[in-house]
Scaffold this active site. Structure first.
Site, PDB file in Angstrom:
ATOM      1  N   ASP A  20       0.816  -1.215   0.000  1.00  0.00           N
ATOM      2  CA  ASP A  20       0.000   0.000   0.000  1.00  0.00           C
ATOM      3  C   ASP A  20       0.850   1.266   0.000  1.00  0.00           C
ATOM      4  O   ASP A  20       0.387   2.332  -0.374  1.00  0.00           O
ATOM      5  CB  ASP A  20      -0.857   0.009   1.283  1.00  0.00           C
ATOM      6  CG  ASP A  20      -2.331  -0.176   0.995  1.00  0.00           C
ATOM      7  OD1 ASP A  20      -2.717  -0.198  -0.184  1.00  0.00           O
ATOM      8  OD2 ASP A  20      -3.094  -0.281   1.974  1.00  0.00           O
ATOM      9  N   GLY A  79     -10.693   2.260   7.464  1.00  0.00           N
ATOM     10  CA  GLY A  79      -9.526   3.150   7.455  1.00  0.00           C
ATOM     11  C   GLY A  79      -9.821   4.217   6.419  1.00  0.00           C
ATOM     12  O   GLY A  79     -10.489   3.936   5.427  1.00  0.00           O
TER      13      GLY A  79
HETATM   14  N1  LIG Z   1     -24.442   2.226   2.534  1.00  0.00           N
HETATM   15  C1  LIG Z   1     -23.508   2.674   3.367  1.00  0.00           C
HETATM   16  N2  LIG Z   1     -23.658   3.862   3.980  1.00  0.00           N
HETATM   17  C2  LIG Z   1     -22.714   4.315   4.825  1.00  0.00           C
HETATM   18  N3  LIG Z   1     -21.582   3.674   5.115  1.00  0.00           N
HETATM   19  C3  LIG Z   1     -21.376   2.493   4.521  1.00  0.00           C
HETATM   20  C4  LIG Z   1     -22.308   1.922   3.617  1.00  0.00           C
HETATM   21  N4  LIG Z   1     -21.816   0.736   3.198  1.00  0.00           N
HETATM   22  C5  LIG Z   1     -20.617   0.569   3.826  1.00  0.00           C
HETATM   23  N5  LIG Z   1     -20.366   1.628   4.610  1.00  0.00           N
HETATM   24  C6  LIG Z   1     -19.240   1.822   5.526  1.00  0.00           C
HETATM   25  O1  LIG Z   1     -17.998   1.559   4.903  1.00  0.00           O
HETATM   26  C7  LIG Z   1     -17.066   1.199   5.942  1.00  0.00           C
HETATM   27  C8  LIG Z   1     -16.263  -0.012   5.492  1.00  0.00           C
HETATM   28  O2  LIG Z   1     -15.526   0.361   4.376  1.00  0.00           O
HETATM   29  P1  LIG Z   1     -14.498  -0.621   3.673  1.00  0.00           P
HETATM   30  O3  LIG Z   1     -13.802   0.197   2.628  1.00  0.00           O
HETATM   31  O4  LIG Z   1     -15.183  -1.843   3.200  1.00  0.00           O
HETATM   32  O5  LIG Z   1     -13.546  -0.922   4.894  1.00  0.00           O
HETATM   33  P2  LIG Z   1     -12.248  -1.813   5.067  1.00  0.00           P
HETATM   34  O6  LIG Z   1     -11.670  -2.063   3.693  1.00  0.00           O
HETATM   35  O7  LIG Z   1     -11.343  -0.998   5.857  1.00  0.00           O
HETATM   36  O8  LIG Z   1     -12.628  -3.056   5.792  1.00  0.00           O
HETATM   37  C9  LIG Z   1     -17.883   0.942   7.216  1.00  0.00           C
HETATM   38  O9  LIG Z   1     -17.805   2.066   8.069  1.00  0.00           O
HETATM   39  C10 LIG Z   1     -19.294   0.827   6.673  1.00  0.00           C
HETATM   40  O10 LIG Z   1     -20.275   1.199   7.605  1.00  0.00           O
HETATM   41  C1  LIG Z   2      -4.619   1.296   5.417  1.00  0.00           C
HETATM   42  C2  LIG Z   2      -5.986   1.010   5.937  1.00  0.00           C
HETATM   43  O1  LIG Z   2      -6.410   1.602   6.887  1.00  0.00           O
HETATM   44  O2  LIG Z   2      -6.687   0.082   5.262  1.00  0.00           O
HETATM   45  P1  LIG Z   2      -8.235  -0.301   5.479  1.00  0.00           P
HETATM   46  O3  LIG Z   2      -9.014   0.947   5.201  1.00  0.00           O
HETATM   47  O4  LIG Z   2      -8.516  -1.362   4.446  1.00  0.00           O
HETATM   48  O5  LIG Z   2      -8.383  -0.777   6.869  1.00  0.00           O
END
Ligand SMILES: Nc1ncnc2c1ncn2[C@@H]1O[C@H](COP(=O)(O)OP(=O)(O)O)[C@@H](O)[C@H]1O
Ligand SMILES: CC(=O)OP(=O)(O)O
Ligand SMILES: [Mg+2]
Length: 372
Positions: A135, A194
């Protein structure tokens, strides 16, 4: 280039996302969610589900006589000081990665665990090529003005920046949406569990909000983002190393701002509580401030791109962020925003885009460069 079956593994702080890119061109996506405020080894259960689902996938459909090769690309959030975008995971690379695990405790232990789990699950049936995709690599173009921290040089801490696999993948798509305007100053807001922002020019990173670790920058689900070093000094008197790390990575951000209600943005959005509304207002104001800071650094920005779970799916959050950006020439089209269209802006606005995060595509592309 020989096309191999390729598996990508992406441990996010609230998810495990994997994709199978099959040699025949087919792609199958897998996504497993977990709450980011768990302690320790919280991707283990998701890995179990993934392995079970892969058992029923076309990966095992044919029964070749020779041992087939399986290419596995792993997202590694922290690549340390190296400039390469990806490396084969051999014994020395593995121990190098182990030595920087503490710099991204929500991700790196699971990233390494993913390599071991894949070895155990696949090595007896496939000839494995495992590749670490970083990343941090996309931000190796930062100038010293952007990567230096205002501390003595001898201390040797710098801004690395993260979410680079998604920033690289989005940068690769911008010409198709914006034509030559893709070379301008563009802010990509990766808003997921994140969250970070990246300022690009000529499709390269020139500034980014996360710093030495993925705890810095804007507030996130459970990470504070940048806070006063004086507060950290006080906290260091009260907590030991482990407790302080748990506090910084797992108990701050939206979870703390909502007084413990939730770290999950969609849960906060559906809540009627005062503290949930406060957490959302705080988050959107900080994202807007970061966009404004980039505009001030380079004399204006030409486009904004939303990505990441929140950036892709929440019309409300996008509209709260863009609400006060009209003075910079950015106006959302209400309907397009509701529909989560690719181009979200009004006809008389500078471009505002929504491009889904696809770290998997970038991981597969990088892993393929090691396929022979
Ligand atoms: N329809 C939505 N409205 C608001 N937030 C959302 C929605 N769908 C997903 N999220 C939010 O997106 C976040 C997760 O994002 P994501 O990029 O998948 O995270 P990560 O890759 O870090 O696991 C969570 O806070 C979730 O609540
Ligand atoms: C770098 C990082 O925070 O990644 P993620 O949003 O997928 O948790
Ligand atoms: Mg993610």
């Amino acid at each position: 280039m020989e096309t191999l079956n390729t598996l990508t593994i992406n441990c996010g702080s609230s998810s495990l996302k994997a994709s199978l890119f099959l040699a025949d061109g087919q792609r199958i996506n897998y996504c497993y969610r977990q709450t980011p405020d768990h302690h320790g080894n919280y991707h283990a259960e998701a890995f179990e589900h993934l392995l079970r689902d892969l058992k029923n996938s076309p990966l095992y459909a044919s029964k070749p006589t020779l041992m087939p090769t399986l290419l596995i690309g792993h997202r590694f959030v922290h690549g340390g000081d190296i400039a390469e975008a990806a490396r084969i995971i051999d014994a020395s690379e593995r121990s190098r990665l182990e030595s920087i695990t503490h710099l991204a405790p929500l991700h790196m232990p699971s990233n390494l665990q993913g390599v071991d789990i894949c070895t155990q699950a696949f090595a007896h049936q496939f000839k494995l090529i495992q590749v670490a995709c970083f990343d941090t690599a996309f931000h190796h173009t930062l100038s010293e003005l952007a990567y230096r921290l205002p501390i003595p040089k001898a201390l040797d801490y710098r801004r690395y920046g993260f979410h680079g696999l998604n920033y690289a993948n989005i940068a690769g798509q911008l010409r198709q949406h914006l034509g030559t305007a893709a070379n301008g100053h563009i802010v990509i807001a990766h808003l997921g569990s994140g969250a970070s922002l990246c300022l690009i020019k000529n499709l390269r990173s020139i500034d980014t909000s996360m710093g030495y670790s993925p705890a810095g920058g804007i507030p996130m689900a459970t990470r504070s983002g940048d806070i006063d070093p004086g507060v950290m000094l006080e906290l260091a008197k009260k907590y030991d190393d482990q407790a302080l790390s748990t506090l910084v990575y797992q108990k701050m951000g939206l979870l703390a701002l909502s007084n413990g209600e939730s770290s999950d943005m969609s849960t906060l959005i559906t809540s009627n509580s005062v503290q949930a509304k406060f957490a959302i207002a705080f988050f959107t104001r900080q994202v807007r401030a970061a966009i404004g800071a980039y505009a001030a650094k380079v004399g204006g920005i030409d486009a904004i791109v939303f990505t990441g779970g929140i950036g892709e799916h929440s019309a409300l959050i996008r509209s709260m962020i863009c609400e006060h950006l009209e003075f910079m020439g950015f106006k959302l089209d209400i309907e397009k925003n509701q529909e989560h269209a690719t181009i979200l802006s009004n006809a008389d606005s500078k471009p505002i885009l929504m491009i889904p995060a696809d770290e998997e595509a970038e991981i597969a592309r990088l892993a393929h460069s090691f396929s022979h």
